[in-house]
Write a protein that holds these residues in place. Structure first.
Motif, mmCIF file in Angstrom:
data_model
loop_
_atom_site.group_PDB
_atom_site.id
_atom_site.type_symbol
_atom_site.label_atom_id
_atom_site.label_comp_id
_atom_site.label_asym_id
_atom_site.label_seq_id
_atom_site.Cartn_x
_atom_site.Cartn_y
_atom_site.Cartn_z
ATOM 1 N N PHE A 1 -27.459 2.192 32.436
ATOM 2 C CA PHE A 1 -26.189 0.522 32.148
ATOM 3 C C PHE A 1 -26.596 -0.184 30.729
ATOM 4 O O PHE A 1 -26.056 -0.566 29.856
ATOM 5 C CB PHE A 1 -27.004 -0.250 33.180
ATOM 6 N N GLU A 2 -28.339 0.760 30.286
ATOM 7 C CA GLU A 2 -28.837 -0.031 29.249
ATOM 8 C C GLU A 2 -28.296 0.884 28.038
ATOM 9 O O GLU A 2 -27.549 0.021 27.093
ATOM 10 C CB GLU A 2 -30.027 0.434 28.840
ATOM 11 N N GLU A 3 -27.750 2.190 28.763
ATOM 12 C CA GLU A 3 -26.949 2.304 27.650
ATOM 13 C C GLU A 3 -25.252 1.748 27.340
ATOM 14 O O GLU A 3 -25.254 1.919 25.902
ATOM 15 C CB GLU A 3 -26.476 3.896 27.667
ATOM 16 N N ARG A 4 -25.386 1.602 28.147
ATOM 17 C CA ARG A 4 -23.215 1.133 27.922
ATOM 18 C C ARG A 4 -23.706 0.025 26.897
ATOM 19 O O ARG A 4 -23.077 -0.749 26.382
ATOM 20 C CB ARG A 4 -22.912 1.075 29.421
ATOM 21 N N VAL A 5 -24.969 -1.201 27.822
ATOM 22 C CA VAL A 5 -24.855 -2.269 27.152
ATOM 23 C C VAL A 5 -25.598 -2.015 25.438
ATOM 24 O O VAL A 5 -24.975 -3.055 24.610
ATOM 25 C CB VAL A 5 -26.295 -3.243 27.604
ATOM 26 N N MET A 6 -26.213 -1.502 25.216
ATOM 27 C CA MET A 6 -26.328 -1.501 23.637
ATOM 28 C C MET A 6 -24.952 -1.084 23.220
ATOM 29 O O MET A 6 -25.186 -1.356 21.581
ATOM 30 C CB MET A 6 -27.755 -0.433 23.739
ATOM 31 N N GLU A 7 -24.324 0.029 23.561
ATOM 32 C CA GLU A 7 -23.070 0.603 22.913
ATOM 33 C C GLU A 7 -22.653 -1.066 22.626
ATOM 34 O O GLU A 7 -21.534 -1.111 21.535
ATOM 35 C CB GLU A 7 -21.955 1.411 23.853
ATOM 36 N N LYS A 8 -21.861 -1.581 23.585
ATOM 37 C CA LYS A 8 -21.348 -2.947 23.985
ATOM 38 C C LYS A 8 -21.844 -4.001 22.493
ATOM 39 O O LYS A 8 -21.437 -4.612 21.657
ATOM 40 C CB LYS A 8 -20.672 -3.989 24.836
ATOM 41 N N VAL A 9 -23.735 -3.890 22.633
ATOM 42 C CA VAL A 9 -23.669 -4.929 22.218
ATOM 43 C C VAL A 9 -23.458 -4.081 20.626
ATOM 44 O O VAL A 9 -23.518 -5.557 19.258
ATOM 45 C CB VAL A 9 -25.668 -4.865 22.093
ATOM 46 N N MET A 10 -23.618 -3.261 20.135
ATOM 47 C CA MET A 10 -23.938 -2.493 18.842
ATOM 48 C C MET A 10 -22.037 -2.632 18.006
ATOM 49 O O MET A 10 -21.961 -3.588 16.678
ATOM 50 C CB MET A 10 -24.016 -1.331 18.316
#
Length: 147
Positions: free
Chosen positions: A85-94
Motif C-alpha cells: 500500500f505504501e509503495e502504491r501511495v508513493m507511486e501515485k504521489v510521485m
C-alpha cells in the motif's frame, strides 16, 4: 482424567479449538499419564463419556504455538499489505509530483514566451516612436531653418 494421545487420534484443527467436529463444546483436562503428567489438553465434552469415538483432542501447548504461528503469519501478511500500500501511495504521489513539475515547467515556458512577446512588442513600439521622433525632429529642424 487419564487419556493419552495414542488412544485418541487427533482431528486436524489449527490453533485453539472452540468446538469439536460434532458441535459440542471443548473442555480442558490435565493428563495423568506418566509420559505427559499434568500436561493440559482440550477435549470434546462428549468424548469424556464415549471414549471409543474419535472426538477432538489437542494439547493446549501445541494449540497455543499454532495460534501464535497463525498470528505471526497474519501479521506478516498485514505487514506486506501495508508495504505494498505504501509503495502504491508513493507511486501515485510521485506521478502527481511529476505532473505538477511538468505543469510548472509548462507555465514557466508560457510566462517566458509571453515576456519575450511583450519585450519584442515593446522594442517594436520603441523603434516606431524613435523613428517618429526623428521625423518630427527633422520636420521641426526644417521648419525652423525655413522660418
Amino acid at each position: 482424567s487419564s487419556i493419552s494421545s495414542a488412544r485418541f487420534p487427533r482431528i486436524s484443527t489449527h490453533g485453539i479449538p472452540t468446538r469439536c467436529w460434532c458441535g459440542e463444546g471443548i473442555t480442558t483436562f490435565d493428563s495423568s499419564t506418566a509420559e505427559n503428567r499434568y500436561r493440559r489438553f482440550y477435549r470434546c465434552e462428549i468424548a469424556r463419556d464415549r471414549k471409543t469415538e474419535n472426538h477432538l483432542f489437542k494439547w493446549i501447548d501445541e494449540a497455543l504455538i499454532e495460534e501464535i504461528r497463525m498470528v505471526d503469519a497474519k501479521h506478516e501478511r498485514v505487514a506486506q499489505g501495508i508495504t505494498k500500500f505504501e509503495e502504491r501511495v508513493m507511486e501515485k504521489v510521485m506521478v502527481r509530483v511529476e505532473h505538477q513539475i511538468q505543469m510548472s515547467e509548462k507555465l514557466k515556458e508560457k510566462g517566458d514566451l509571453e515576456i519575450a512577446r511583450v519585450a519584442h512588442e515593446m522594442k517594436h513600439k520603441l523603434k516606431i516612436a524613435t523613428v517618429a521622433m526623428v521625423v518630427v525632429g527633422a520636420i521641426v529642424g526644417i521648419w525652423t531653418s525655413l522660418s
